[in-house]
Design a protein around this motif. Structure first.
Motif, PDB file in Angstrom:
ATOM      1  N   UNK A  99       0.807  -1.226   0.000  1.00 50.46           N
ATOM      2  CA  UNK A  99       0.000   0.000   0.000  1.00 50.46           C
ATOM      3  C   UNK A  99       0.841   1.276   0.000  1.00 50.46           C
ATOM      4  N   UNK A 100       2.154   1.172   0.243  1.00 56.53           N
ATOM      5  CA  UNK A 100       3.013   2.360   0.170  1.00 56.53           C
ATOM      6  C   UNK A 100       3.149   2.871  -1.266  1.00 56.53           C
ATOM      7  N   UNK A 101       2.927   1.999  -2.249  1.00 57.53           N
ATOM      8  CA  UNK A 101       3.164   2.378  -3.650  1.00 57.53           C
ATOM      9  C   UNK A 101       1.923   3.033  -4.243  1.00 57.53           C
ATOM     10  N   UNK A 102       2.164   4.133  -4.967  1.00 58.14           N
ATOM     11  CA  UNK A 102       1.074   4.706  -5.756  1.00 58.14           C
ATOM     12  C   UNK A 102       1.146   4.041  -7.126  1.00 58.14           C
ATOM     13  N   UNK A 103       0.053   3.423  -7.531  1.00 50.80           N
ATOM     14  CA  UNK A 103       0.065   2.679  -8.793  1.00 50.80           C
ATOM     15  C   UNK A 103      -1.088   3.183  -9.663  1.00 50.80           C
ATOM     16  N   UNK A 104      -0.789   3.550 -10.895  1.00 49.67           N
ATOM     17  CA  UNK A 104      -1.838   3.961 -11.835  1.00 49.67           C
ATOM     18  C   UNK A 104      -1.727   3.089 -13.072  1.00 49.67           C
ATOM     19  N   UNK A 105      -2.814   2.976 -13.803  1.00 52.93           N
ATOM     20  CA  UNK A 105      -2.814   2.145 -14.999  1.00 52.93           C
ATOM     21  C   UNK A 105      -3.362   2.901 -16.197  1.00 52.93           C
ATOM     22  N   UNK A 106      -2.865   2.570 -17.362  1.00 47.60           N
ATOM     23  CA  UNK A 106      -3.384   3.133 -18.609  1.00 47.60           C
ATOM     24  C   UNK A 106      -3.641   1.973 -19.563  1.00 47.60           C
ATOM     25  N   UNK A 107      -4.925   1.790 -19.892  1.00 47.69           N
ATOM     26  CA  UNK A 107      -5.339   0.716 -20.788  1.00 47.69           C
ATOM     27  C   UNK A 107      -5.112   1.218 -22.218  1.00 47.69           C
ATOM     28  N   UNK A 147      -3.545  15.881 -18.890  1.00 48.82           N
ATOM     29  CA  UNK A 147      -3.965  14.474 -18.962  1.00 48.82           C
ATOM     30  C   UNK A 147      -3.536  13.682 -17.726  1.00 48.82           C
ATOM     31  N   UNK A 148      -2.510  14.155 -17.030  1.00 48.64           N
ATOM     32  CA  UNK A 148      -2.049  13.430 -15.841  1.00 48.64           C
ATOM     33  C   UNK A 148      -3.153  13.386 -14.788  1.00 48.64           C
ATOM     34  N   UNK A 149      -3.827  14.527 -14.642  1.00 51.12           N
ATOM     35  CA  UNK A 149      -4.948  14.656 -13.702  1.00 51.12           C
ATOM     36  C   UNK A 149      -6.040  13.631 -14.039  1.00 51.12           C
ATOM     37  N   UNK A 150      -6.367  13.515 -15.338  1.00 47.79           N
ATOM     38  CA  UNK A 150      -7.397  12.582 -15.780  1.00 47.79           C
ATOM     39  C   UNK A 150      -6.962  11.142 -15.511  1.00 47.79           C
ATOM     40  N   UNK A 151      -5.678  10.867 -15.772  1.00 49.13           N
ATOM     41  CA  UNK A 151      -5.163   9.512 -15.663  1.00 49.13           C
ATOM     42  C   UNK A 151      -5.164   9.013 -14.214  1.00 49.13           C
ATOM     43  N   UNK A 152      -4.814   9.896 -13.291  1.00 49.77           N
ATOM     44  CA  UNK A 152      -4.667   9.464 -11.899  1.00 49.77           C
ATOM     45  C   UNK A 152      -5.874   9.861 -11.051  1.00 49.77           C
ATOM     46  N   UNK A 153      -6.893  10.403 -11.683  1.00 48.64           N
ATOM     47  CA  UNK A 153      -8.073  10.827 -10.941  1.00 48.64           C
ATOM     48  C   UNK A 153      -7.759  11.961  -9.975  1.00 48.64           C
ATOM     49  N   UNK A 154      -6.692  12.694 -10.248  1.00 47.11           N
ATOM     50  CA  UNK A 154      -6.320  13.849  -9.414  1.00 47.11           C
ATOM     51  C   UNK A 154      -5.728  13.442  -8.083  1.00 47.11           C
ATOM     52  N   UNK A 155      -5.442  12.134  -7.903  1.00 45.13           N
ATOM     53  CA  UNK A 155      -4.978  11.658  -6.585  1.00 45.13           C
ATOM     54  C   UNK A 155      -3.473  11.848  -6.386  1.00 45.13           C
ATOM     55  N   UNK A 156      -2.731  12.102  -7.478  1.00 49.81           N
ATOM     56  CA  UNK A 156      -1.261  12.227  -7.349  1.00 49.81           C
ATOM     57  C   UNK A 156      -0.845  13.676  -7.339  1.00 49.81           C
TER      58      UNK A 156
END
Ligand SMILES: [Zn+2]
Ligand SMILES: [Zn+2]
Length: 395
Positions: free
Chosen positions: A100-108, A386-395
């Motif tokens: 859970x320490x890792x921030x992980x995002x995905x792009x399909x 686009x970074x905001x869109x990709x990470x849902x603004x969480x990063x």
């Protein structure tokens, strides 16, 4: 009888304490590090697992496939209930569970046409678990354009290879290809929409053991690249080959070809919060006008289709999309069902009908860096919103 006080001993042990015992190890550096993993197949699973265990803080996973039952023999991150789910979605969830320490995002997305240069620029290092040469070439060119090292891996049954390419000075992936490989690629690229789509579904025999070995080497090399101040020797410009049957292994040193066409890089990149959902080429041009003088031309990331014409019934339809994002269905004539011939442009001057359309609707990759040029120079403009869109603004 006196009651005993509980004794607590601070051993300094946490999740990473055994890793910290390695003299050059910097766990804080790893927690700040950004790694893009391209491909979430057999190699990708092992790569992502390793990154999560090591506490690499920011991981972006790219893949366009879905989980199939046949993947489960080599994919530690997937289970039967993931069948049919996007690999990226399942891999992101599993990596978060592992650490859970890792921030992980995905792009399909397909790395050959949907992953923008800004994402390569975001990463400190790119690690690939790919099965096509076309995808490797795309990663290679993108890494060179923004100056990021990448770690390639490949397996076939009990054989594997890991290699590292470091721009700007070393040999690149394309430098390692022979004439024949390049001819094959060119033939594939010129054989139309349908053949290209069929090619994207490659299948090779692999085992989880070979994947674990190669992905282990790959992530180890990435660790060395991240710990650059430790000056550890590594595989930069070299390939490590291993045969799991004979246990023979050897290292090949690649030679840089000065006539190689993949060594282009973008000098100056401007950060913006433009988003490809809303921004158009005119917005990109407006940013470029602040940095460039004279008449501005925007270099399109690939050919822009402006028209599709049927060779049989001769009907023509205005159609605005980047060529690689056109599907086989789009290309077919609605009257005769044959593949239509596209008319294409490679530059925009701002007066075309598509210059006002959103970058997303034109098929631009996510978080691209778009090059604008005039007689006064050249700048790359990053579609950073686009970074905001990709990470849902969480990063
Ligand atoms: Zn090269
Ligand atoms: Zn027709």
């Amino acid at each position: 009888m006196t009651e005993r006080q509980p004794i607590t001993i601070d051993t300094g042990e946490d999740r990473y304490s055994r890793l910290r015992m390695i003299p050059w190890w910097d766990q804080e550096l790893l927690s700040r590090s950004k790694v893009m993993v391209v491909g979430a197949g057999a190699l990708g699973n092992e790569i992502i697992k390793n990154l999560a265990l090591l506490g690499v803080g920011n991981v972006l996973i790219v893949d366009f496939d879905r989980v199939e039952l046949a993947n489960l023999s080599r994919s530690v991150l997937y289970s039967e209930s993931d069948e049919g789910v996007s690999k990226v979605h399942a891999a992101v969830a599993a990596a978060r569970r592992l650490n859970p320490d890792c921030r992980v995002a995905g792009l399909d997305a397909d790395v050959t046409r949907e992953v923008g240069l800004g994402l390569f620029r975001w990463a400190d290092v790119v690690i690939c678990g790919l099965d096509s040469r076309e995808a490797r070439l795309a990663v290679n060119q993108n890494c060179w354009k923004v100056g990021r090292a990448w770690v390639d891996g490949a397996t076939e049954s009990f054989q594997g290879v890991a290699r590292v390419f470091t721009p700007p000075d070393g040999p690149c992936y394309e430098c390692t290809l022979g004439e024949r490989d390049i001819q094959l690629l060119e033939a594939r690229n010129s054989c139309g929409f349908i053949a290209r789509e069929a090619y994207r579904q490659g299948r090779t025999p692999t085992t989880p053991t070979t994947s674990a070995i190669v992905a282990g080497i790959q992530v180890q090399e990435a660790l060395k690249i991240l710990h650059k101040d430790a000056h550890l020797s590594g595989l930069s410009g070299k390939g490590f080959f291993i045969d799991g049957i004979t246990l023979d292994s050897f290292i090949i040193e690649y030679v840089r070809r000065e006539d190689c066409l993949s060594h282009e890089s973008i000098g100056r990149i401007i950060d913006t919060d433009l988003s490809s959902r809303t921004a158009s080429l005119l917005d990109v041009r407006a940013v470029a006008e602040r940095y460039l003088e004279g008449e501005i031309v925007i270099e399109l990331p690939s050919e822009m289709v402006t028209n599709l014409t049927c060779g049989v019934c001769h009907s023509a339809e205005p159609f605005y999309r980047l060529l690689p994002s056109i599907s086989a269905d789009d290309a077919l004539c609605p009257h005769c069902g044959v593949e239509r011939v596209p008319e294409v442009e490679t530059q925009s001057r701002g007066d075309e009908p598509y210059a006002r359309m959103s970058l997303e609707s034109l098929g631009f990759p996510v978080m691209d860096v778009i090059t604008a040029r005039s007689t006064s120079g050249e700048v790359g403009i990053e579609i950073g919103g686009d970074w905001q869109t990709l990470t849902g603004g969480a990063w």
